[in-house]
Design a protein around this motif. Structure first.
Motif, PDB file in Angstrom:
ATOM      1  N   ARG A 263      -4.520 -11.943   2.198  1.00  0.00           N
ATOM      2  CA  ARG A 263      -3.714 -12.017   0.972  1.00  0.00           C
ATOM      3  C   ARG A 263      -2.253 -11.691   1.301  1.00  0.00           C
ATOM      4  NH1 ARG A 263      -7.275  -7.904  -2.629  1.00  0.00           N
ATOM      5  NH2 ARG A 263      -6.409  -6.558  -1.018  1.00  0.00           N
ATOM      6  N   GLY A 264      -1.402 -11.910   0.314  1.00  0.00           N
ATOM      7  CA  GLY A 264      -0.027 -11.437   0.366  1.00  0.00           C
ATOM      8  C   GLY A 264       0.794 -11.975   1.536  1.00  0.00           C
ATOM      9  N   ILE A 265       1.572 -11.080   2.127  1.00  0.00           N
ATOM     10  CA  ILE A 265       2.485 -11.476   3.202  1.00  0.00           C
ATOM     11  C   ILE A 265       1.720 -12.041   4.394  1.00  0.00           C
ATOM     12  CG2 ILE A 265       4.169 -10.568   4.867  1.00  0.00           C
ATOM     13  CD1 ILE A 265       4.913  -8.465   2.701  1.00  0.00           C
TER      14      ILE A 265
ATOM     15  N   ALA B  43      -7.343 -11.457  10.628  1.00  0.00           N
ATOM     16  CA  ALA B  43      -8.273 -10.361  10.384  1.00  0.00           C
ATOM     17  C   ALA B  43      -7.951  -9.719   9.038  1.00  0.00           C
ATOM     18  CB  ALA B  43      -8.162  -9.317  11.494  1.00  0.00           C
ATOM     19  N   ASP B  44      -8.990  -9.226   8.412  1.00  0.00           N
ATOM     20  CA  ASP B  44      -8.828  -8.442   7.181  1.00  0.00           C
ATOM     21  C   ASP B  44     -10.110  -7.655   6.991  1.00  0.00           C
ATOM     22  OD1 ASP B  44      -8.221  -7.608   4.337  1.00  0.00           O
ATOM     23  OD2 ASP B  44      -6.595  -9.055   4.595  1.00  0.00           O
ATOM     24  N   LEU B  45     -10.155  -6.825   5.961  1.00  0.00           N
ATOM     25  CA  LEU B  45     -11.329  -6.002   5.690  1.00  0.00           C
ATOM     26  C   LEU B  45     -12.550  -6.892   5.430  1.00  0.00           C
ATOM     27  CD1 LEU B  45      -9.577  -3.447   3.319  1.00  0.00           C
ATOM     28  CD2 LEU B  45     -10.244  -3.083   5.703  1.00  0.00           C
TER      29      LEU B  45
ATOM     30  N   THR C  71      -3.082  -9.380  11.161  1.00  0.00           N
ATOM     31  CA  THR C  71      -3.980  -8.482  10.432  1.00  0.00           C
ATOM     32  C   THR C  71      -3.524  -8.399   8.977  1.00  0.00           C
ATOM     33  OG1 THR C  71      -2.664  -6.570  11.104  1.00  0.00           O
ATOM     34  CG2 THR C  71      -4.557  -7.142  12.481  1.00  0.00           C
ATOM     35  N   GLY C  72      -4.467  -8.033   8.101  1.00  0.00           N
ATOM     36  CA  GLY C  72      -4.160  -8.019   6.668  1.00  0.00           C
ATOM     37  C   GLY C  72      -3.801  -9.410   6.186  1.00  0.00           C
ATOM     38  N   ALA C  73      -4.510 -10.420   6.720  1.00  0.00           N
ATOM     39  CA  ALA C  73      -4.082 -11.811   6.559  1.00  0.00           C
ATOM     40  C   ALA C  73      -4.705 -12.522   5.365  1.00  0.00           C
ATOM     41  CB  ALA C  73      -4.412 -12.602   7.831  1.00  0.00           C
TER      42      ALA C  73
ATOM     43  N   ASN D 131     -11.138  -3.580  10.311  1.00  0.00           N
ATOM     44  CA  ASN D 131     -10.365  -2.546   9.623  1.00  0.00           C
ATOM     45  C   ASN D 131      -9.429  -1.941  10.656  1.00  0.00           C
ATOM     46  OD1 ASN D 131      -9.359  -0.210   8.453  1.00  0.00           O
ATOM     47  ND2 ASN D 131     -11.258   0.247   7.360  1.00  0.00           N
ATOM     48  N   VAL D 132      -8.138  -2.169  10.513  1.00  0.00           N
ATOM     49  CA  VAL D 132      -7.194  -1.726  11.545  1.00  0.00           C
ATOM     50  C   VAL D 132      -7.051  -0.206  11.586  1.00  0.00           C
ATOM     51  CG1 VAL D 132      -5.882  -3.882  11.499  1.00  0.00           C
ATOM     52  CG2 VAL D 132      -5.171  -1.979  10.036  1.00  0.00           C
ATOM     53  N   MET D 133      -7.646   0.499  10.616  1.00  0.00           N
ATOM     54  CA  MET D 133      -7.624   1.963  10.625  1.00  0.00           C
ATOM     55  C   MET D 133      -8.756   2.536  11.475  1.00  0.00           C
ATOM     56  SD  MET D 133      -4.978   2.678   8.859  1.00  0.00           S
ATOM     57  CE  MET D 133      -5.129   4.401   8.412  1.00  0.00           C
ATOM     58  N   GLN D 134      -9.673   1.680  11.906  1.00  0.00           N
ATOM     59  CA  GLN D 134     -10.810   2.144  12.702  1.00  0.00           C
ATOM     60  C   GLN D 134     -10.703   1.565  14.102  1.00  0.00           C
ATOM     61  OE1 GLN D 134     -14.352   1.109  10.487  1.00  0.00           O
ATOM     62  NE2 GLN D 134     -13.931   2.620   8.897  1.00  0.00           N
TER      63      GLN D 134
HETATM   64  N1  LIG Z   1       5.134  -7.668  -1.061  1.00  0.00           N
HETATM   65  C1  LIG Z   1       6.352  -7.196  -0.781  1.00  0.00           C
HETATM   66  O1  LIG Z   1       7.381  -7.647  -1.329  1.00  0.00           O
HETATM   67  C2  LIG Z   1       6.531  -6.129   0.263  1.00  0.00           C
HETATM   68  C3  LIG Z   1       7.823  -5.743   0.601  1.00  0.00           C
HETATM   69  C4  LIG Z   1       7.993  -4.782   1.606  1.00  0.00           C
HETATM   70  C5  LIG Z   1       6.888  -4.207   2.213  1.00  0.00           C
HETATM   71  N2  LIG Z   1       5.642  -4.574   1.837  1.00  0.00           N
HETATM   72  C6  LIG Z   1       4.504  -3.958   2.522  1.00  0.00           C
HETATM   73  O2  LIG Z   1       3.867  -4.946   3.340  1.00  0.00           O
HETATM   74  C7  LIG Z   1       2.462  -4.696   3.351  1.00  0.00           C
HETATM   75  C8  LIG Z   1       1.719  -5.926   2.861  1.00  0.00           C
HETATM   76  O3  LIG Z   1       2.141  -6.226   1.532  1.00  0.00           O
HETATM   77  P1  LIG Z   1       1.406  -7.350   0.692  1.00  0.00           P
HETATM   78  O4  LIG Z   1       2.217  -7.564  -0.551  1.00  0.00           O
HETATM   79  O5  LIG Z   1       1.145  -8.546   1.566  1.00  0.00           O
HETATM   80  O6  LIG Z   1       0.039  -6.598   0.312  1.00  0.00           O
HETATM   81  P2  LIG Z   1      -1.380  -7.219  -0.118  1.00  0.00           P
HETATM   82  O7  LIG Z   1      -2.129  -6.066  -0.728  1.00  0.00           O
HETATM   83  O8  LIG Z   1      -1.224  -8.469  -0.913  1.00  0.00           O
HETATM   84  O9  LIG Z   1      -2.064  -7.631   1.263  1.00  0.00           O
HETATM   85  C9  LIG Z   1      -2.435  -6.658   2.216  1.00  0.00           C
HETATM   86  C10 LIG Z   1      -3.673  -7.169   2.969  1.00  0.00           C
HETATM   87  O10 LIG Z   1      -3.991  -6.208   3.957  1.00  0.00           O
HETATM   88  C11 LIG Z   1      -5.384  -5.979   3.930  1.00  0.00           C
HETATM   89  N3  LIG Z   1      -5.671  -4.647   4.435  1.00  0.00           N
HETATM   90  C12 LIG Z   1      -5.445  -3.456   3.826  1.00  0.00           C
HETATM   91  N4  LIG Z   1      -5.888  -2.444   4.585  1.00  0.00           N
HETATM   92  C13 LIG Z   1      -6.414  -3.008   5.721  1.00  0.00           C
HETATM   93  C14 LIG Z   1      -7.045  -2.459   6.889  1.00  0.00           C
HETATM   94  N5  LIG Z   1      -7.222  -1.153   7.047  1.00  0.00           N
HETATM   95  N6  LIG Z   1      -7.465  -3.324   7.858  1.00  0.00           N
HETATM   96  C15 LIG Z   1      -7.286  -4.657   7.716  1.00  0.00           C
HETATM   97  N7  LIG Z   1      -6.700  -5.240   6.622  1.00  0.00           N
HETATM   98  C16 LIG Z   1      -6.275  -4.408   5.637  1.00  0.00           C
HETATM   99  C17 LIG Z   1      -5.762  -6.123   2.464  1.00  0.00           C
HETATM  100  O11 LIG Z   1      -7.173  -6.362   2.309  1.00  0.00           O
HETATM  101  C18 LIG Z   1      -4.892  -7.303   2.039  1.00  0.00           C
HETATM  102  O12 LIG Z   1      -5.533  -8.553   2.248  1.00  0.00           O
HETATM  103  C19 LIG Z   1       2.219  -3.460   2.464  1.00  0.00           C
HETATM  104  O13 LIG Z   1       2.184  -2.319   3.300  1.00  0.00           O
HETATM  105  C20 LIG Z   1       3.438  -3.434   1.582  1.00  0.00           C
HETATM  106  O14 LIG Z   1       3.729  -2.129   1.110  1.00  0.00           O
HETATM  107  C21 LIG Z   1       5.443  -5.530   0.894  1.00  0.00           C
END
Ligand SMILES: NC(=O)c1ccc[n+]([C@@H]2O[C@H](COP(=O)([O-])OP(=O)(O)OC[C@H]3O[C@@H](n4cnc5c(N)ncnc54)[C@H](O)[C@@H]3O)[C@@H](O)[C@H]2O)c1
Length: 80
Positions: free
Chosen positions: A26-28, A46-48, A22-24, A74-77
């Motif tokens: 972007r980012g991590i 999955a993502d929004l 999930t939250g896939a 949306n993992v909050m719903q």
């Molecule tokens: N980047 C870092 O170095 C780091 C380090 C420690 C912890 N974190 C934590 O890890 C998490 C992810 O970080 P990131 O940098 O990948 O963030 P990011 O914002 O790049 O990616 C998060 C993804 O989650 C999705 N998302 C948000 N709410 C959602 C929901 N309700 N349902 C489904 N998808 C949802 C977003 O659309 C986005 O694609 C965050 O909570 C962040 O605080 C990040």
């Protein structure tokens, strides 16, 4: 994006496994998706809903896009 270190024994076990991320889009989550997919796992991501285009672009960029599928969620719903 930084290169992560991965224990090779864990990566070797990924082939044929299915991973849900999930939250896939972007980012991590996107980085994890690419790693799992590269090592042979099926990835259900999955993502929004508004991130659908981003997620589909991520899938096209994967080493094995045929082993990936996106579902808007949306993992909050939790209500169905
Ligand atoms: N980047 C870092 O170095 C780091 C380090 C420690 C912890 N974190 C934590 O890890 C998490 C992810 O970080 P990131 O940098 O990948 O963030 P990011 O914002 O790049 O990616 C998060 C993804 O989650 C999705 N998302 C948000 N709410 C959602 C929901 N309700 N349902 C489904 N998808 C949802 C977003 O659309 C986005 O694609 C965050 O909570 C962040 O605080 C990040």
């Amino acid at each position: 994006m930084h290169q992560l270190d991965h224990p090779s024994d864990i990566l070797a076990k990924l082939s044929g496994q299915t991973v849900i991320i999930t939250g896939a889009a972007r980012g991590i989550g996107a980085a994890a998706t690419a790693i799992f997919n590269r090592h042979g796992a099926n990835v259900a991501i999955a993502d929004l809903p508004q991130l659908q285009d981003t997620a589909e672009a991520l899938i096209r960029s994967l080493d094995h896009p045929e082993r990936a599928a996106f579902k808007a969620a949306n993992v909050m719903q939790w209500k169905l």
